[in-house]
Design a protein around this motif. Structure first.
Motif, PDB file in Angstrom:
ATOM      1  N   LYS A 246       0.838  -1.208   0.000  1.00 51.84           N
ATOM      2  CA  LYS A 246       0.000   0.000   0.000  1.00 51.84           C
ATOM      3  C   LYS A 246       0.876   1.263   0.000  1.00 51.84           C
ATOM      4  O   LYS A 246       0.535   2.268  -0.640  1.00 51.84           O
ATOM      5  N   ASP A 247       1.981   1.198   0.726  1.00 51.17           N
ATOM      6  CA  ASP A 247       2.877   2.357   0.750  1.00 51.17           C
ATOM      7  C   ASP A 247       3.441   2.636  -0.641  1.00 51.17           C
ATOM      8  O   ASP A 247       3.520   3.790  -1.080  1.00 51.17           O
ATOM      9  N   ASP A 248       3.826   1.566  -1.370  1.00 54.85           N
ATOM     10  CA  ASP A 248       4.346   1.738  -2.737  1.00 54.85           C
ATOM     11  C   ASP A 248       3.274   2.318  -3.662  1.00 54.85           C
ATOM     12  O   ASP A 248       3.535   3.235  -4.455  1.00 54.85           O
ATOM     13  N   LEU A 249       2.055   1.792  -3.534  1.00 56.69           N
ATOM     14  CA  LEU A 249       0.957   2.276  -4.378  1.00 56.69           C
ATOM     15  C   LEU A 249       0.635   3.732  -4.069  1.00 56.69           C
ATOM     16  O   LEU A 249       0.369   4.536  -4.981  1.00 56.69           O
ATOM     17  N   ASN A 250       0.658   4.042  -2.752  1.00 58.22           N
ATOM     18  CA  ASN A 250       0.382   5.421  -2.353  1.00 58.22           C
ATOM     19  C   ASN A 250       1.440   6.382  -2.905  1.00 58.22           C
ATOM     20  O   ASN A 250       1.119   7.491  -3.344  1.00 58.22           O
ATOM     21  N   ASP A 251       2.695   5.959  -2.933  1.00 68.50           N
ATOM     22  CA  ASP A 251       3.766   6.797  -3.491  1.00 68.50           C
ATOM     23  C   ASP A 251       3.549   7.021  -4.987  1.00 68.50           C
ATOM     24  O   ASP A 251       3.746   8.141  -5.504  1.00 68.50           O
ATOM     25  N   GLN A 252       3.120   5.975  -5.707  1.00 69.73           N
ATOM     26  CA  GLN A 252       2.872   6.107  -7.140  1.00 69.73           C
ATOM     27  C   GLN A 252       1.736   7.091  -7.421  1.00 69.73           C
ATOM     28  O   GLN A 252       1.812   7.939  -8.329  1.00 69.73           O
ATOM     29  N   ILE A 253       0.667   6.982  -6.629  1.00 66.81           N
ATOM     30  CA  ILE A 253      -0.478   7.873  -6.850  1.00 66.81           C
ATOM     31  C   ILE A 253      -0.106   9.310  -6.508  1.00 66.81           C
ATOM     32  O   ILE A 253      -0.519  10.259  -7.199  1.00 66.81           O
ATOM     33  N   ARG A 285      -5.076   5.577   1.460  1.00 65.62           N
ATOM     34  CA  ARG A 285      -4.652   6.002   2.793  1.00 65.62           C
ATOM     35  C   ARG A 285      -5.534   5.406   3.888  1.00 65.62           C
ATOM     36  O   ARG A 285      -5.062   5.034   4.965  1.00 65.62           O
ATOM     37  N   GLY A 286      -6.852   5.306   3.593  1.00 70.05           N
ATOM     38  CA  GLY A 286      -7.766   4.674   4.551  1.00 70.05           C
ATOM     39  C   GLY A 286      -7.440   3.199   4.747  1.00 70.05           C
ATOM     40  O   GLY A 286      -7.472   2.675   5.872  1.00 70.05           O
ATOM     41  N   GLN A 287      -7.078   2.527   3.619  1.00 68.80           N
ATOM     42  CA  GLN A 287      -6.695   1.122   3.718  1.00 68.80           C
ATOM     43  C   GLN A 287      -5.403   0.957   4.519  1.00 68.80           C
ATOM     44  O   GLN A 287      -5.239  -0.002   5.277  1.00 68.80           O
ATOM     45  N   VAL A 288      -4.488   1.914   4.347  1.00 70.36           N
ATOM     46  CA  VAL A 288      -3.235   1.873   5.101  1.00 70.36           C
ATOM     47  C   VAL A 288      -3.511   2.005   6.601  1.00 70.36           C
ATOM     48  O   VAL A 288      -2.947   1.277   7.429  1.00 70.36           O
ATOM     49  N   THR A 291      -5.109  -1.265   7.829  1.00 72.42           N
ATOM     50  CA  THR A 291      -4.112  -2.333   7.911  1.00 72.42           C
ATOM     51  C   THR A 291      -3.175  -2.095   9.090  1.00 72.42           C
ATOM     52  O   THR A 291      -2.785  -3.034   9.802  1.00 72.42           O
ATOM     53  N   ASN A 292      -2.819  -0.843   9.318  1.00 69.40           N
ATOM     54  CA  ASN A 292      -1.956  -0.516  10.446  1.00 69.40           C
ATOM     55  C   ASN A 292      -2.630  -0.840  11.776  1.00 69.40           C
ATOM     56  O   ASN A 292      -1.993  -1.331  12.726  1.00 69.40           O
ATOM     57  N   SER A 293      -3.949  -0.600  11.868  1.00 70.57           N
ATOM     58  CA  SER A 293      -4.706  -0.940  13.074  1.00 70.57           C
ATOM     59  C   SER A 293      -4.732  -2.449  13.296  1.00 70.57           C
ATOM     60  O   SER A 293      -4.533  -2.935  14.419  1.00 70.57           O
ATOM     61  N   LEU A 294      -4.968  -3.208  12.209  1.00 70.09           N
ATOM     62  CA  LEU A 294      -4.959  -4.670  12.313  1.00 70.09           C
ATOM     63  C   LEU A 294      -3.577  -5.184  12.694  1.00 70.09           C
ATOM     64  O   LEU A 294      -3.446  -6.151  13.451  1.00 70.09           O
ATOM     65  N   LEU A 295      -2.554  -4.529  12.179  1.00 70.97           N
ATOM     66  CA  LEU A 295      -1.192  -4.911  12.503  1.00 70.97           C
ATOM     67  C   LEU A 295      -0.926  -4.746  13.998  1.00 70.97           C
ATOM     68  O   LEU A 295      -0.337  -5.621  14.642  1.00 70.97           O
ATOM     69  N   ARG A 296      -1.373  -3.645  14.564  1.00 68.80           N
ATOM     70  CA  ARG A 296      -1.170  -3.412  15.997  1.00 68.80           C
ATOM     71  C   ARG A 296      -1.941  -4.423  16.844  1.00 68.80           C
ATOM     72  O   ARG A 296      -1.443  -4.908  17.863  1.00 68.80           O
ATOM     73  N   GLN A 297      -3.166  -4.729  16.418  1.00 72.77           N
ATOM     74  CA  GLN A 297      -3.944  -5.729  17.143  1.00 72.77           C
ATOM     75  C   GLN A 297      -3.247  -7.087  17.132  1.00 72.77           C
ATOM     76  O   GLN A 297      -3.202  -7.798  18.149  1.00 72.77           O
ATOM     77  N   ALA A 298      -2.701  -7.453  15.976  1.00 69.62           N
ATOM     78  CA  ALA A 298      -1.981  -8.724  15.870  1.00 69.62           C
ATOM     79  C   ALA A 298      -0.736  -8.715  16.746  1.00 69.62           C
ATOM     80  O   ALA A 298      -0.379  -9.737  17.359  1.00 69.62           O
ATOM     81  N   GLN A 299      -0.066  -7.576  16.831  1.00 69.33           N
ATOM     82  CA  GLN A 299       1.126  -7.472  17.681  1.00 69.33           C
ATOM     83  C   GLN A 299       0.768  -7.643  19.153  1.00 69.33           C
ATOM     84  O   GLN A 299       1.468  -8.324  19.895  1.00 69.33           O
ATOM     85  N   VAL A 300      -0.346  -7.013  19.568  1.00 72.49           N
ATOM     86  CA  VAL A 300      -0.800  -7.155  20.952  1.00 72.49           C
ATOM     87  C   VAL A 300      -1.161  -8.607  21.242  1.00 72.49           C
ATOM     88  O   VAL A 300      -0.787  -9.172  22.288  1.00 72.49           O
TER      89      VAL A 300
END
Length: 410
Positions: A246-253, A285-288, A291-300
């Motif tokens: 998503k970060d790569d796609l966001n940079d392209q856009i 950006r909303g998807q990012v 995904t970042n929220s899900l990532l934190r939940q998985a880390q917890v």
């Protein structure tokens, strides 16, 4: 005539001891005093949780709470008092107060080793004398009736304590095998007193079944936690890859939006194209963020699972070590009791013969509880409570009793 009087005496004594057996080891409304050890657990304040001892001034002291008077309180009464004090600073506290160890009792007088001893639930005068290494001079001092009764009671106590000792010894072997992470455990009774116990094989089989059950249950728990950890690690890797994409796609856009805006200023592209790219950029950006929220939940979740794994491994080690210490303390006390009971049996055995016409000196007992001398009949089955002082006295029986034995032929 002698047998009739002696039988009546035995019936009277058995009736008295039968009534004594109905008394509980520790009073239901047991009140605390110096030397009692309590376990206090407060979920909201770990620094308060732990074992505390009632001090010489009758109080306990807790961090952040201060001194609380425990003397004269029941365990539940103290719990209510603590709850009221803690509620002043903690909202809806979760508090539990339990007894860990009762204050010691004391035995003085005509016993092998006078002094203070750790209290055991169900303690009686007979068990207290056993702990104190028996009577000081039972061979010459006990009259024939007391000698026979002491021998009988000692045999009964010995049988119970040997069975309890066998259970504790086998249980300790099982816990030590769990500590060593063995696949199976075996118990060798050796040639000691428990080796001839009729139900020893049953005790061993019961502990072996428990060992296997606990081992399977613990392994299943470990496997489940490890599987959860592996799944969370894969989930984290997936979220990280998605974030990178998503970060790569966001940079392209971002780059495309900047170029289109330049072209828009030159009038080379319609405004709809610019708006479409901006909407796409906001969506990514909303998807990012999601995904970042899900990532934190998985880390917890991963962190919690790793903590649980540590608790299952290290926590079990601590629990097993504590259980071994408690069993070793119990075994030590039981061996001391058994030694005292064997000494009583030896000194009151059938080899003892009373000389005709000699003065017989028996034993009497006094119990001092909270600075008060207990009234009423005190015999071998009378309960001893924490903090009691038992005094064993040599007392000369009445002239009638001496004459009764002499008339009966000794």
């Amino acid at each position: 005539m002698r047998h009739l009087i002696l039988n009546l005496t035995i019936m009277t004594f058995v009736l008295c001891t039968g009534l004594a057996l109905g008394k509980s080891g520790v009073a239901a409304e047991y009140t605390l005093d110096t030397g009692d050890v309590l376990s206090i657990k407060l979920l909201e304040r770990n620094e308060i949780s732990g074992d505390v001892i009632v001090g010489m001034d009758g109080t306990i002291s807790l961090p952040g709470i201060g001194a609380i008077v425990a003397r004269g309180e029941t365990v539940r009464g103290l719990e209510r008092k603590l709850l009221k004090r803690i509620s002043e600073t903690v909202v809806q506290p979760s508090l539990a107060v339990q007894m860990v160890a009762y204050r010691p009792f004391f035995i003085l007088g005509e016993v092998g080793e006078a002094g203070g001893y750790p209290y055991q639930p169900g303690l009686t005068v007979l068990k207290a004398v056993s702990l104190a290494k028996g009577f000081k001079s039972t061979r010459s001092d006990l009259n024939q009736f007391s000698k026979q009764l002491a021998n009988l009671r000692a045999k009964q106590a010995l049988g119970n304590n040997v069975t309890t000792l066998a259970s504790a010894e086998v249980r300790r072997a099982r816990v030590l095998a769990e500590q060593a992470d063995q696949d199976i455990f075996a118990f060798d009774p050796g040639s000691g007193i428990i080796s001839k116990l009729p139900n020893l094989d049953t005790i061993i089989e019961t502990e072996q079944a428990l060992f296997a059950k606990r081992r399977v249950s613990h392994k299943r728990q470990l496997d489940q936690v490890k599987e959860t950890i592996a799944a969370r690690q894969l989930e984290l890797q997936s979220y990280k890859k998605r974030m990178s994409s998503k970060d790569d796609l966001n940079d392209q856009i971002d780059k495309e939006v900047r170029e289109v805006r330049k072209l828009r200023k030159q009038g080379l592209v319609p405004v709809e194209r610019v708006n479409r790219l901006i909407r796409e950029q906001l969506n990514i950006r909303g998807q990012v963020l999601q995904t970042n929220s899900l990532l934190r939940q998985a880390q917890v979740s991963l962190s919690l699972s790793q903590e649980k794994l540590i608790s299952l491994t290290e926590g079990l080690k601590v629990e097993l070590a504590r259980e071994v210490r408690e069993l070793e303390d119990q075994i030590s006390i039981l061996k001391t009791s058994i030694k005292g009971e064997l000494e009583i049996m030896e000194s009151t055995g059938d080899g003892y013969r009373r000389s005709a016409g000699s003065d017989q000196i028996g034993y009497g007992f006094e119990i001092h509880r909270k600075d008060q001398l207990l009234t009423g009949t005190i015999d071998f089955n009378t309960p001893i409570l924490p903090g009691d002082t038992l005094i064993v006295l040599r007392n000369r029986p009445s002239l009638d009793t001496v004459q009764l034995y002499e008339r009966g032929g000794g």
